[in-house]
Design a protein around this motif. Structure first.
Motif, mmCIF file in Angstrom:
data_model
loop_
_atom_site.group_PDB
_atom_site.id
_atom_site.type_symbol
_atom_site.label_atom_id
_atom_site.label_comp_id
_atom_site.label_asym_id
_atom_site.label_seq_id
_atom_site.Cartn_x
_atom_site.Cartn_y
_atom_site.Cartn_z
ATOM 1 N N VAL A 142 -3.276 -9.112 -2.366
ATOM 2 C CA VAL A 142 -3.893 -7.949 -2.062
ATOM 3 C C VAL A 142 -5.249 -8.529 -1.126
ATOM 4 C CG1 VAL A 142 -5.157 -6.150 -2.907
ATOM 5 C CG2 VAL A 142 -3.542 -7.222 -4.452
ATOM 6 N N LEU A 143 -5.628 -7.845 -0.075
ATOM 7 C CA LEU A 143 -6.877 -8.307 0.518
ATOM 8 C C LEU A 143 -7.635 -7.168 0.520
ATOM 9 C CD1 LEU A 143 -8.185 -10.744 2.191
ATOM 10 C CD2 LEU A 143 -6.488 -9.857 4.089
ATOM 11 N N PHE A 144 -8.747 -7.477 0.333
ATOM 12 C CA PHE A 144 -10.121 -6.263 0.590
ATOM 13 C C PHE A 144 -10.809 -6.749 1.652
ATOM 14 C CE2 PHE A 144 -8.991 -7.169 -3.828
ATOM 15 C CZ PHE A 144 -8.845 -5.885 -4.459
ATOM 16 N N ILE A 145 -11.018 -5.798 2.584
ATOM 17 C CA ILE A 145 -11.638 -5.915 3.780
ATOM 18 C C ILE A 145 -12.843 -5.008 3.985
ATOM 19 C CG2 ILE A 145 -11.235 -6.028 6.579
ATOM 20 C CD1 ILE A 145 -7.996 -5.886 5.286
ATOM 21 N N VAL A 201 -7.879 -1.783 2.043
ATOM 22 C CA VAL A 201 -7.138 -2.504 1.186
ATOM 23 C C VAL A 201 -5.723 -2.854 1.628
ATOM 24 C CG1 VAL A 201 -6.243 -3.006 -1.280
ATOM 25 C CG2 VAL A 201 -8.520 -1.846 -0.654
ATOM 26 N N SER A 202 -5.300 -4.100 1.822
ATOM 27 C CA SER A 202 -3.947 -4.179 2.111
ATOM 28 C C SER A 202 -3.239 -5.107 0.935
ATOM 29 C CB SER A 202 -4.026 -5.177 3.273
ATOM 30 O OG SER A 202 -4.145 -4.733 4.811
ATOM 31 N N TRP A 203 -1.815 -4.341 0.722
ATOM 32 C CA TRP A 203 -0.958 -4.937 -0.128
ATOM 33 C C TRP A 203 0.075 -5.589 0.512
ATOM 34 C CZ3 TRP A 203 -3.528 -0.432 -1.310
ATOM 35 C CH2 TRP A 203 -4.245 -0.258 -2.612
ATOM 36 N N SER A 240 3.464 0.507 -2.598
ATOM 37 C CA SER A 240 3.233 1.822 -2.065
ATOM 38 C C SER A 240 2.720 2.749 -2.994
ATOM 39 C CB SER A 240 4.344 2.488 -1.349
ATOM 40 O OG SER A 240 5.237 3.102 -2.077
ATOM 41 N N ARG A 241 3.054 2.473 -4.473
ATOM 42 C CA ARG A 241 2.449 3.355 -5.453
ATOM 43 C C ARG A 241 1.097 3.094 -5.856
ATOM 44 N NH1 ARG A 241 6.537 3.432 -10.589
ATOM 45 N NH2 ARG A 241 8.282 2.466 -9.649
ATOM 46 N N ALA A 242 0.631 1.777 -5.690
ATOM 47 C CA ALA A 242 -0.638 1.676 -5.870
ATOM 48 C C ALA A 242 -1.645 2.144 -4.768
ATOM 49 C CB ALA A 242 -0.969 0.165 -5.829
ATOM 50 N N ALA A 243 -0.959 1.936 -3.354
ATOM 51 C CA ALA A 243 -1.960 2.559 -2.409
ATOM 52 C C ALA A 243 -1.995 4.087 -2.362
ATOM 53 C CB ALA A 243 -0.940 2.247 -0.896
ATOM 54 N N LEU A 244 -0.851 4.746 -2.746
ATOM 55 C CA LEU A 244 -0.732 6.360 -2.830
ATOM 56 C C LEU A 244 -1.788 6.723 -3.793
ATOM 57 C CD1 LEU A 244 2.726 7.785 -3.035
ATOM 58 C CD2 LEU A 244 0.996 8.252 -1.487
ATOM 59 N N HIS A 245 -1.985 5.806 -4.986
ATOM 60 C CA HIS A 245 -2.990 6.330 -5.857
ATOM 61 C C HIS A 245 -4.442 6.339 -5.536
ATOM 62 C CE1 HIS A 245 -4.732 6.045 -10.027
ATOM 63 N NE2 HIS A 245 -5.594 5.351 -9.378
ATOM 64 N N PHE A 246 -4.551 5.466 -4.468
ATOM 65 C CA PHE A 246 -5.996 5.478 -3.566
ATOM 66 C C PHE A 246 -6.048 6.399 -2.464
ATOM 67 C CE2 PHE A 246 -5.824 1.729 -6.496
ATOM 68 C CZ PHE A 246 -7.126 1.829 -7.218
ATOM 69 N N GLY A 247 -5.081 7.237 -2.185
ATOM 70 C CA GLY A 247 -4.911 7.933 -1.142
ATOM 71 C C GLY A 247 -4.440 7.317 -0.056
ATOM 72 N N GLY A 248 -3.768 6.125 0.231
ATOM 73 C CA GLY A 248 -3.236 5.694 1.119
ATOM 74 C C GLY A 248 -1.600 5.765 1.191
ATOM 75 N N GLY A 249 -0.902 4.758 1.798
ATOM 76 C CA GLY A 249 0.679 4.772 1.833
ATOM 77 C C GLY A 249 0.876 3.352 2.294
ATOM 78 N N ALA A 297 -4.587 1.175 2.179
ATOM 79 C CA ALA A 297 -5.345 2.405 1.971
ATOM 80 C C ALA A 297 -6.918 2.061 2.323
ATOM 81 C CB ALA A 297 -5.271 2.646 0.337
ATOM 82 N N THR A 298 -7.614 2.882 2.546
ATOM 83 C CA THR A 298 -9.142 2.858 2.832
ATOM 84 C C THR A 298 -9.564 3.561 1.834
ATOM 85 O OG1 THR A 298 -8.826 2.596 4.970
ATOM 86 C CG2 THR A 298 -11.028 3.247 4.333
#
Ligand code: AMP
Ligand code: MN
Ligand code: MN
Length: 318
Positions: free
Chosen positions: A251-254, A263-265, A274-283, A291-292
């Motif tokens: 995971v990288l926080f920019i 955030v990049s996973w 992708s589930r974690a990204a979706l949780h935060f409104g990303g994909g 996700a941003t």
């Protein structure tokens, strides 16, 4: 020919003014898909707008029509095609309230937001376009092939991702047969980097941390300044992190600004970030997502690491 290809063919034939649109902070697949499809439409005699809200970085300017990219749609159009975007927000709002006629994408999280949705589980959107283009009654020039091969190369990080299939390689080979120098593109888009990018990596690498099988890092605005790095992206540091042995998820926080963190996973096969990204409104995809998120680094990091732990748990419990 499938019904979907038939519909796409008819829509292209009926339209004259066509906008081909992709996502903010465009990667090689977004750019290659816009330029590849857009160039084919242009060569078919259409008035094409190549629309990328954030423009095209210098690395990709060797592609035909890169110089024509525009940040918004101008005037009336008959047809809007959105490529490589799982949702419409990713376009940076260039369509306003207008629903696009077409959606061509390879993300599992795609929301099927258009009238015609060609969503397939391929290694790149450019791969989908390359496979279907001959059915759409459009010319397939060397320049289109070059853009599409660039999209496949970058989204697969040089044919290294787990979603690369024999078909991906067949498609890439047939694109090369248009006279494309694949090793040269490979070098330009995946090997060569700026001095500033590598300096930024250094700052990020220095701060890496491990928590169970999660490897995580941070790039701050201060890091960019110290490295004199001009973009707000991670200079592909996430790809390097995902190569670290024993880490299941990277995971990288920019830091974007005082209130937003990108955030990049990346994950090994078997995990679904992708589930974690979706949780935060990303994909994104199971092995790569983003996700941003609104908030400061201090607020966002613990929330994201918590959610990422669940991704690891889900795999353990099947
Ligand atoms: P990145 O970490 O930005 O390289 O993105 C990894 C994958 O997740 C790519 O397939 C992106 O298209 C997707 N992705 C990144 N950010 C977002 C977002 N905010 N919304 C939807 N998908 C995203
Ligand atoms: Mn993309
Ligand atoms: Mn893509």
């Amino acid at each position: 020919m499938t019904l979907l290809d038939q519909q796409i063919r008819e829509r292209f034939a009926a339209a004259q003014r066509i906008a081909v649109i992709s996502h903010i902070r465009p990667d090689g697949d977004a750019i290659g898909s816009v330029l590849g499809l857009g160039t084919a439409l242009q060569e078919a005699g259409k008035d094409v707008q190549f629309v990328l809200a954030d423009g095209i970085s210098a690395v990709y300017r060797f592609l035909k029509n890169a110089g024509l990219a525009q940040k918004e749609i101008s005037g009336e159009i008959d047809l809007a095609v959105v490529v490589d975007c799982s949702d419409l927000e990713r376009t940076g709002g260039v369509l306003g309230e207008r629903q696009p006629e077409m959606n061509i994408d390879h993300h599992v999280t795609n929301l099927h937001y258009a009238q015609v949705n060609l969503v397939e589980d391929s290694a790149a959107t450019a791969e989908i376009i390359a496979k279907h283009l001959p059915q759409w009654g459009l010319p397939f020039s060397r320049e289109t092939a070059e853009a599409l091969l660039t999209g496949i190369l970058t989204d697969t990080i040089g044919f290294r991702t787990s979603n690369v299939s024999a078909e991906t390689l067949h498609t890439a080979a047939s694109l090369m047969e248009h006279g494309i120098d694949m090793p040269d593109i490979y070098h330009r888009v995946l090997v060569e980097r700026t001095y500033e990018a590598v300096r930024l990596w250094g700052r990020g690498i220095d701060k890496l941390q491990r928590m169970d099988s999660i490897l995580w890092g941070v790039l701050t605005a201060e890091d960019r300044k110290a490295a004199a790095y001009p973009g707000k992206d991670d200079a592909e540091l996430i790809s390097l992190l995902s190569s670290v042995r024993d880490a299941d998820v990277a995971v990288l926080f920019i830091e974007q600004d005082a209130q937003h963190v990108k955030v990049s996973w990346r994950a090994r096969p078997g995990f679904d970030v992708s589930r974690a990204a979706l949780h935060f409104g990303g994909g994104g995809h199971a092995p790569a997502a983003g996700a941003t998120i609104e908030g400061t680094l201090e607020e966002v990091i613990p929330r994201v690491l918590d959610e990422t732990k669940q991704v690891i748990e889900q795999k353990k419990t099947g």
